[in-house]
Design a protein around this motif. Structure first.
Motif, PDB file in Angstrom:
ATOM      1  N   GLY A  63     -15.857 -35.643   5.882  1.00  0.00           N
ATOM      2  CA  GLY A  63     -15.980 -36.248   4.556  1.00  0.00           C
ATOM      3  C   GLY A  63     -15.689 -35.212   3.492  1.00  0.00           C
ATOM      4  N   GLU A  64     -16.161 -35.466   2.289  1.00  0.00           N
ATOM      5  CA  GLU A  64     -15.907 -34.554   1.175  1.00  0.00           C
ATOM      6  C   GLU A  64     -16.367 -33.147   1.526  1.00  0.00           C
ATOM      7  N   THR A  65     -15.519 -32.184   1.235  1.00  0.00           N
ATOM      8  CA  THR A  65     -15.814 -30.792   1.564  1.00  0.00           C
ATOM      9  C   THR A  65     -15.175 -29.891   0.518  1.00  0.00           C
ATOM     10  N   THR A  66     -15.607 -28.656   0.483  1.00  0.00           N
ATOM     11  CA  THR A  66     -14.991 -27.713  -0.451  1.00  0.00           C
ATOM     12  C   THR A  66     -13.704 -27.170   0.146  1.00  0.00           C
ATOM     13  N   VAL A  67     -12.836 -26.683  -0.730  1.00  0.00           N
ATOM     14  CA  VAL A  67     -11.588 -26.073  -0.261  1.00  0.00           C
ATOM     15  C   VAL A  67     -11.921 -24.883   0.635  1.00  0.00           C
ATOM     16  N   LYS A  68     -12.934 -24.119   0.270  1.00  0.00           N
ATOM     17  CA  LYS A  68     -13.328 -22.945   1.070  1.00  0.00           C
ATOM     18  C   LYS A  68     -13.749 -23.365   2.482  1.00  0.00           C
ATOM     19  N   GLU A  69     -14.559 -24.422   2.586  1.00  0.00           N
ATOM     20  CA  GLU A  69     -14.989 -24.900   3.906  1.00  0.00           C
ATOM     21  C   GLU A  69     -13.816 -25.457   4.701  1.00  0.00           C
ATOM     22  N   LEU A  70     -12.922 -26.151   4.011  1.00  0.00           N
ATOM     23  CA  LEU A  70     -11.732 -26.701   4.663  1.00  0.00           C
ATOM     24  C   LEU A  70     -10.867 -25.575   5.218  1.00  0.00           C
ATOM     25  N   ALA A  71     -10.637 -24.553   4.405  1.00  0.00           N
ATOM     26  CA  ALA A  71      -9.834 -23.410   4.850  1.00  0.00           C
ATOM     27  C   ALA A  71     -10.498 -22.736   6.050  1.00  0.00           C
ATOM     28  N   GLY A  72     -11.817 -22.602   6.019  1.00  0.00           N
ATOM     29  CA  GLY A  72     -12.537 -22.003   7.147  1.00  0.00           C
ATOM     30  C   GLY A  72     -12.395 -22.818   8.417  1.00  0.00           C
ATOM     31  N   ALA A  73     -12.520 -24.130   8.296  1.00  0.00           N
ATOM     32  CA  ALA A  73     -12.398 -25.011   9.464  1.00  0.00           C
ATOM     33  C   ALA A  73     -11.010 -24.910  10.087  1.00  0.00           C
ATOM     34  N   LEU A  74     -10.003 -24.759   9.238  1.00  0.00           N
ATOM     35  CA  LEU A  74      -8.619 -24.677   9.718  1.00  0.00           C
ATOM     36  C   LEU A  74      -8.189 -23.256  10.061  1.00  0.00           C
ATOM     37  N   ARG A  75      -9.066 -22.286   9.761  1.00  0.00           N
ATOM     38  CA  ARG A  75      -8.773 -20.867   9.982  1.00  0.00           C
ATOM     39  C   ARG A  75      -7.515 -20.450   9.211  1.00  0.00           C
ATOM     40  N   LEU A  76      -7.457 -20.914   7.957  1.00  0.00           N
ATOM     41  CA  LEU A  76      -6.350 -20.589   7.063  1.00  0.00           C
ATOM     42  C   LEU A  76      -6.906 -19.983   5.780  1.00  0.00           C
ATOM     43  N   ASP A  77      -6.057 -19.273   5.057  1.00  0.00           N
ATOM     44  CA  ASP A  77      -6.509 -18.725   3.781  1.00  0.00           C
ATOM     45  C   ASP A  77      -6.284 -19.750   2.675  1.00  0.00           C
ATOM     46  N   TYR A  78      -6.949 -19.520   1.550  1.00  0.00           N
ATOM     47  CA  TYR A  78      -6.890 -20.431   0.416  1.00  0.00           C
ATOM     48  C   TYR A  78      -5.456 -20.648  -0.058  1.00  0.00           C
ATOM     49  N   GLY A  79      -4.664 -19.585  -0.060  1.00  0.00           N
ATOM     50  CA  GLY A  79      -3.281 -19.670  -0.521  1.00  0.00           C
ATOM     51  C   GLY A  79      -2.407 -20.555   0.343  1.00  0.00           C
ATOM     52  N   THR A  80      -2.778 -20.754   1.579  1.00  0.00           N
ATOM     53  CA  THR A  80      -2.043 -21.644   2.475  1.00  0.00           C
ATOM     54  C   THR A  80      -2.527 -23.085   2.323  1.00  0.00           C
ATOM     55  N   VAL A  81      -3.839 -23.258   2.150  1.00  0.00           N
ATOM     56  CA  VAL A  81      -4.420 -24.597   2.054  1.00  0.00           C
ATOM     57  C   VAL A  81      -4.086 -25.265   0.720  1.00  0.00           C
TER      58      VAL A  81
END
Length: 161
Positions: A63-81
């Motif tokens: 569900g709703e999540t922060t960009v930081k949590e999303l990037a962590g889940a995907l193992r990607l950096d913010y600049g990629t997400v």
């Protein structure tokens, strides 16, 4: 020249071989490219790229999540997400907004259109298994071994930083 196991022998043990086909990293790279290619026609039907599909999988699950949590889940950096989210937002599949509790934090969630796509995407995993001929136990074993490798490689990378 081959050794007793039928693999090429360059006079170096497999752990020190410089032969391309004996590189673990190359086998993973080739497998990743092949799996992504197998996903492509399935995701084309949904109008998604593989990375966009992964973003939506996280949002459908959490569900709703922060960009930081999303990037962590995907193992990607913010600049990629961030560019991924911009494209998904432009397609009307996600919405982004600043969190009321912390203006520095950006929340991401699926729109109604993004949620509707979930129903169509539900067939993708099974279709991929059918296309590859892998069965459930085989997939489970591979997934467990890959997660173990990811954990060990992450620890090794952390030690070298």
């Amino acid at each position: 020249m081959t050794n007793d196991e039928g693999t090429r022998d360059a006079g170096i043990g497999a752990e020190g071989s410089l032969l391309l086909d004996e590189q673990l990293c190359f086998a993973l790279y080739a497998a990743q490219r092949a799996v992504t290619a197998a996903y492509r026609p399935l995701l084309d039907e949904l109008g998604l790229t593989y990375p966009q599909y992964l973003v939506l999988l996280v949002l459908w699950e959490r569900g709703e999540t922060t960009v930081k949590e999303l990037a962590g889940a995907l193992r990607l950096d913010y600049g990629t997400v961030s560019p991924l989210l911009k494209r998904l937002q432009a397609a009307g599949l996600v919405r982004r907004e600043r969190a009321a509790s912390d203006e520095r934090s950006v929340l991401v969630a699926c729109t109604g259109r993004g949620e509707e796509l979930r129903e169509r995407a539900a067939r993708v995993p099974g279709a991929l298994l059918a296309e590859t001929g892998l069965d459930g136990p085989e997939v489970q074993r591979l997934r467990e071994e890959l997660w173990q490798l990811a954990t060990k490689a992450t620890a090794a990378a952390d030690r070298t930083r």
